[in-house]
Scaffold this active site. Sequence first.
Site, PDB file in Angstrom:
ATOM      1  N   GLU A 248       0.889  -1.172   0.000  1.00  0.00           N
ATOM      2  CA  GLU A 248       0.000   0.000   0.000  1.00  0.00           C
ATOM      3  C   GLU A 248       0.915   1.206   0.000  1.00  0.00           C
ATOM      4  O   GLU A 248       1.539   1.524   1.004  1.00  0.00           O
ATOM      5  CB  GLU A 248      -0.916  -0.036   1.226  1.00  0.00           C
ATOM      6  CG  GLU A 248      -2.113   0.902   1.105  1.00  0.00           C
ATOM      7  CD  GLU A 248      -1.732   2.349   1.358  1.00  0.00           C
ATOM      8  OE1 GLU A 248      -1.534   3.091   0.368  1.00  0.00           O
ATOM      9  OE2 GLU A 248      -1.630   2.724   2.515  1.00  0.00           O
ATOM     10  N   CYS A 282      -2.172   8.864   2.924  1.00  0.00           N
ATOM     11  CA  CYS A 282      -1.972   8.534   1.509  1.00  0.00           C
ATOM     12  C   CYS A 282      -3.231   8.756   0.684  1.00  0.00           C
ATOM     13  O   CYS A 282      -3.168   8.730  -0.543  1.00  0.00           O
ATOM     14  CB  CYS A 282      -1.479   7.098   1.368  1.00  0.00           C
ATOM     15  SG  CYS A 282      -2.436   5.915   2.307  1.00  0.00           S
TER      16      CYS A 282
END
Length: 474
Positions: A248, A282
């Site tokens: 990720e 993010c």
Amino acid sequence: MAEPSKFLINGEWLSSGETKSVVNPFTRETTGKVFQASSEDISRAIKAAVGAFEVARHLAAYERSEVLSYIAHGISERKGEFARLITAETGKPISFSRAEVERSILTFTIASEETKRITGSVLPLDLAEHSRDRFALVRRFPIGPIAAITPFNFPLNLVAHKVAPTIAAGNTIVLKPSSSAPLTALLLSEVINSSPLPKGVYNIVCCSASEADQLIVSQQIKLVSFTGSPEVGWDIKKRAGKKKVVLELGGNAGVIVDHDANLDYALKKIVQASFGNAGQSCIAVQRILVNERIYETFKNRFVELSRSVRCGDPYDETTVVGPMITEGAARKVETWISDAVAAGARLLLGGKRTDAVLEPTILVNVQPEMEVSCKEVFAPVVTLQSFGSFKEAVAMINDSVYGLQAGVFTNDVNNIFYAYQELEVGGVIVNDCPTYRMDNMPYGGVKDSGFGREGVQYAIEEMTEMKLLAFNFP
């Protein structure tokens, strides 16, 4: 100051000859110290995880579920302690820290429930004459020891998203938390170690990135789950060999605001999603695309609302933008802003830095190749652009090496499904920002944002292998 925090291997709290300080990014005071695991310690942790797997994989579903429920309850009993520690080591505003604690409780609770739902299937095999009287069972089995590497920005819940599904699936784990923010993970380790979980199933080592390389290259580790920067993530994949890898890796998330959007609602959401926790997520909003029919109205109101965002002391209940994790990180983004302005971008708000605190910043006239647009800024900085058609906006979002999540504010069902069909991202969030995440949903991206999925059920799938049992009763 208290004694340095120890790391945990095979149920034992251990020290070493080396320590590392953890510094509060706002006060610059030392929050605590942690013992650093040596190469030999990491080898011991891997060995413990390998040995404990023989126990973990035979734990009944109810046993794994009870452990996870115990952990959720243990966090709940120490909510305030966890929240204060998150703020102390990361500078996250205290209200955001409390929200993270609540999410981590939910993550472990979901995992407790999902443990009971790891089901299989019956597969008919009599599809041709030669396969008459045959059928199969398909079940999922744990894969073995897992290495998890987590970042600073969610030092509790992103750890939970690796630890909880690991336990639920019947695997074992060696966790390497962020060097900038390991204390919260160590506090969680106290809760886990007091649970009925067998020794060695969960291990945590605080160490440098170079020492953690053992976790990546070890043939005894069956999966590496990493959350962090693309540069590090793709290098991990390159060196991981034959083991499974889940990455990720973040992005430069975009949000589309079409002309039919509820503007009041959209503005409130986007301000929070752009600047909350200093943009250190993010999936924080970085690129805002607004229909040209409402662009001027949106721009003026967005600047005005952003001007009132509270910055500074993360212990103030009203603070939205606290410090970035280090002054160096803030200084780097400050340079990116200056470079963009020098190249023709225009600053509508912010751009100023005080130590590690960067003001909410809004830029227009930004070109796609500028660092504030094409790279992950990971700061309270957004770019604002207009678009003509909805298809044009989708193409603008896709003009990126990243593809984690995108937000779409519209009530046009045709545009909603067009976005779902065409946006090159792992998740499309309708009438909310890409920053939205519920802990049971599949979460992950495409392109440079990585591959594989988190979200407890989906992480369990990554952490297990299907095995078929074919029957023949002639």
